[in-house]
Design an enzyme around this catalytic site. Structure first.
Site, short mmCIF file in Angstrom:
data_model
loop_
_atom_site.label_atom_id
_atom_site.label_comp_id
_atom_site.label_asym_id
_atom_site.label_seq_id
_atom_site.Cartn_x
_atom_site.Cartn_y
_atom_site.Cartn_z
N ASP A 1 -2.82 4.61 -2.61
CA ASP A 1 -3.82 5.13 -1.68
C ASP A 1 -4.18 6.58 -1.99
O ASP A 1 -3.29 7.44 -2.04
CB ASP A 1 -3.26 5.04 -0.25
CG ASP A 1 -4.24 5.56 0.77
OD1 ASP A 1 -5.23 4.86 1.03
OD2 ASP A 1 -4.05 6.68 1.29
N GLU B 1 -6.58 3.44 -6.22
CA GLU B 1 -7.65 3.44 -5.22
C GLU B 1 -8.45 4.72 -5.40
O GLU B 1 -7.92 5.81 -5.29
CB GLU B 1 -7.10 3.39 -3.79
CG GLU B 1 -8.21 3.17 -2.78
CD GLU B 1 -8.41 4.25 -1.73
OE1 GLU B 1 -9.32 4.09 -0.91
OE2 GLU B 1 -7.68 5.25 -1.73
N HIS C 1 -11.08 -2.62 4.28
CA HIS C 1 -10.92 -2.08 5.64
C HIS C 1 -11.61 -0.74 5.84
O HIS C 1 -11.54 -0.17 6.93
CB HIS C 1 -9.41 -1.94 5.92
CG HIS C 1 -8.81 -0.92 4.99
ND1 HIS C 1 -8.69 -1.14 3.63
CD2 HIS C 1 -8.32 0.32 5.20
CE1 HIS C 1 -8.17 -0.08 3.06
NE2 HIS C 1 -7.92 0.83 4.00
N ASP C 2 -12.23 -0.18 4.79
CA ASP C 2 -12.89 1.13 4.91
C ASP C 2 -14.40 1.03 4.94
O ASP C 2 -15.08 2.07 4.96
CB ASP C 2 -12.50 2.02 3.72
CG ASP C 2 -11.07 2.51 3.81
OD1 ASP C 2 -10.53 2.58 4.93
OD2 ASP C 2 -10.48 2.81 2.76
N ASP D 1 0.85 -1.19 0.00
CA ASP D 1 0.00 0.00 0.00
C ASP D 1 0.89 1.24 0.00
O ASP D 1 1.62 1.48 0.96
CB ASP D 1 -0.83 -0.03 1.30
CG ASP D 1 -2.24 0.46 1.10
OD1 ASP D 1 -2.41 1.44 0.38
OD2 ASP D 1 -3.16 -0.16 1.68
C1 NOJ Z 1 -7.79 5.37 1.95
C2 NOJ Z 1 -7.52 4.25 2.91
O1 NOJ Z 1 -8.07 3.08 2.41
C3 NOJ Z 1 -8.10 4.66 4.24
O2 NOJ Z 1 -8.07 3.61 5.17
C4 NOJ Z 1 -7.33 5.85 4.75
O3 NOJ Z 1 -7.94 6.31 5.95
C5 NOJ Z 1 -7.31 6.98 3.74
N1 NOJ Z 1 -7.06 6.53 2.40
C6 NOJ Z 1 -6.24 7.96 4.08
O4 NOJ Z 1 -4.99 7.41 3.79
#
Ligand code: NOJ
Length: 584
Positions: free
Chosen positions: A230, A284, A351-352, A128
């Protein structure tokens, strides 16, 4: 992030999306075959996977101890959420040293061993890359904030106080949603789209860009196989800092995404770094339109190679439910528009977002297992690269915390503080978090029925879902009908049939509120997928265009034979079936 993307499709006439009965064209996709299109990617959340030293936090040695489990799944690649040095304001998405491993996770020696162990098992590794921002504890930022003339000052975005208050910018995680934080030492504000501890890097500075490219080479030269970029769509900023219209934050990606020089930087990054390696590069977030997404991953543009868009994630965030037709239309729109060019990631959780079975399925005792297998079937039979989140193969579900003290995620904690400060309805907020909080997917992996689910011998950093006594690896490995056994079967099926990777997708009966019916076709094979997204059992009539004589059942999430005669099939609640059928 879970944002309302507010996609506008009106100007996309050139995409064949106006007629859902029309089949997307294959255009000999297989001739542009690539390992990263054929791979099944397993997303592994290191903090919660396996703790080897009893500190309650997962670590690299823990992952190493479970390499044979990863191999047993049949997956081709593992994507690790950030493992770099970090004070963990946002669980590793705030990096303080890009060339080192987070202390809680281990050492570089552990990393090298992990990479070698994965490669020995023919599993690739995706890291990542968090490059839109760093941690405020990164040496670059410490230098930058020490004086206005420091050589690192321009690694970040600053607004001197003599210019008055900065133009408002929205911050995702800030309690006041203010993306400018005042720094008293240099009497200036710095920009942070995420938390105050995640200052945005200044991509307009060539020195910073070159420094980042060197760091990327450092990891690629170690032999990693891919990069997940990311929040990179936000990296290039319009530094005229113009005022955005009232309410812009509701369409934040439209304003923050695809900044003025983004493509220039991606082309430069591709030329300097990416093109030198045979790697997967995942965008992403992919802008706010299909065109944006295409521009990021069109093979001829030489930028990134796979779009991980948010439209599916934006469906189903209301605890009262969602319309299956919305989900089908979103999948279909994206597939049809990427049929000839570009490539997509396919996923239902990460994870989000919450656990897929709690969000898109039914996590009641009666239907959790069936609906979880159905969702797995969807992911594994769509065109695109499956990104499958760890624990979903066990049917793990939302933990649904009652108490704010149980949460660890900065997004939930700061939103709670903000709601309280504004005197808004805290209970409604808490009820919604049970459904949407990111911590629902971040609870520890459930290995067995022993205390702490075999995750740690210490106190876990976040509570473990009490259903671990039955939902765990050891129990499910013994059961041929478990979610885990089903996952292994369907991964093997996908890998044995190129049609499931490259074949054309065609949807049928798109307005049906309960059934998702589609075919996948290539020159050799044709596959029919039927998914009953309801708790009802009924007989479904399959479209006449589909020839089901001599249909051969490939996989079924219920035990027993499924009768299919005269294009009629009886489906049980949350049943999913996949058939090999004759070409018309
Ligand atoms: C996307 C990531 O998936 C998330 O977990 C993160 O909080 C934000 N970007 C900031 O890096």
């Amino acid at each position: 992030m879970r944002n309302s993307i507010g996609l506008t499709f009106t100007c996309l006439i050139f995409f064949v999306i106006n007629c859902f009965s029309q089949q997307s064209s294959n255009n000999n996709k297989a001739s542009r075959a690539a390992w990263w299109k054929e791979a099944v990617v397993y997303q592994l959340y290191p903090r919660s996977f396996k703790d080897s030293d009893g500190d309650g936090v997962g670590d690299l040695k823990g992952i190493i101890s479970k390499l044979d489990y990863l191999k047993s799944l049949g997956v081709d690649a593992v994507w690790l959420n950030p493992i770099f040095s970090s004070p963990n304001d946002d669980n590793g998405y705030d990096i303080s040293d890009y060339r080192n491993i987070m202390k809680e996770f281990g050492t570089m020696k552990d990393f090298d061993e992990l990479l070698a162990g994965l490669h020995k098992r023919k599993i690739k590794l995706i890291l990542d890359m968090v490059l839109n921002h760093s941690s405020d504890e990164h040496e670059w930022f410490k230098q930058a904030k020490s004086s206005r003339t420091n050589p690192y000052r321009n690694y970040y975005h600053w607004w001197p106080e003599e210019k008055g208050k900065p133009t408002p910018r929205y911050s995702f995680f800030d309690v006041n949603n203010d993306a400018w934080k005042y720094d008293a030492t240099t009497k200036s504000y710095y920009l942070h789209y995420f938390s105050q501890k995640q200052p945005d890097l200044n991509w307009e500075n060539e020195k910073l860009r070159n420094e980042v490219y060197d760091m990327m080479k450092f990891w690629l030269d170690k032999g990693i196989d891919g990069l997940r970029m990311d929040a990179f769509q936000y990296a290039s900023k319009d530094t005229t800092w113009k005022k955005y219209p009232e309410g812009y934050e509701k369409e934040i990606i439209k304003y923050y995404g695809m900044g003025p020089n983004l493509h220039q930087y991606l082309k430069e990054m591709n030329k300097t770094v990416i093109s030198k390696y045979n790697v997967m590069t995942v965008a992403e977030g992919a802008g706010s339109t299909l065109e944006d997404a295409h521009a990021l991953v069109d093979e001829d543009r030489h930028e990134l190679n796979m779009a991980y868009h948010f439209e599916i994630m934006d469906i189903g965030n209301d605890p009262r439910g969602y319309k299956l037709t919305d989900l089908k239309k979103a999948f279909t729109r994206w597939d049809y528009s990427f049929a000839d060019k570009g490539w997509l990631a396919i996923f239902l959780s990460n994870h989000d977002v919450p656990r897929m079975v709690s969000k898109y399925g039914n996590d009641s005792l009666q239907f959790r297992s069936y609906s979880s297998k159905l969702l797995t079937t969807l992911i594994m039979t769509m065109r695109g690269t499956p990104f499958y989140f760890n624990g979903d193969e066990l049917g793990m579900s939302n933990i649904k915390f009652n108490n704010i003290d149980d949460y660890r995620d900065i997004a939930t904690i700061n939103a709670y503080k903000s709601i309280k400060a504004k005197g808004e309805d805290v209970q409604t907020f808490m009820d919604k978090q049970k459904f949407i909080s990111r911590d629902n997917t971040r609870t520890p992996f459930q290995w067995d029925a022993s205390p702490n689910a075999g995750f740690t011998t210490g106190k876990p950093w976040i509570n473990i879902n009490p259903n671990y006594k039955t939902v765990n690896v050891v129990t499910e490995e013994k059961n041929p009908s478990s979610e885990l056994s089903y996952f292994k079967k369907i991964v093997a099926l996908r890998k044995s049939m190129p049609v499931l990777v490259y074949g054309d997708y065609k949807v049928f009966d798109i307005e049906n509120p309960d059934i998702y019916c589609y075919t996948r076709t290539d020159g050799k094979d044709k596959v029919l997928v039927l998914l009953n997204f309801s708790t009802k059992a009924f007989t479904y009539t399959i479209d006449k265009q589909i020839n089901t004589t001599a249909a051969k059942l490939l996989i079924n999430n219920y035990n027993g034979v499924t009768a299919l005669t005269n294009n009629k099939i009886s489906l049980k609640p949350w049943q999913s079936v996949v058939f090999k059928i004759n070409q018309p």
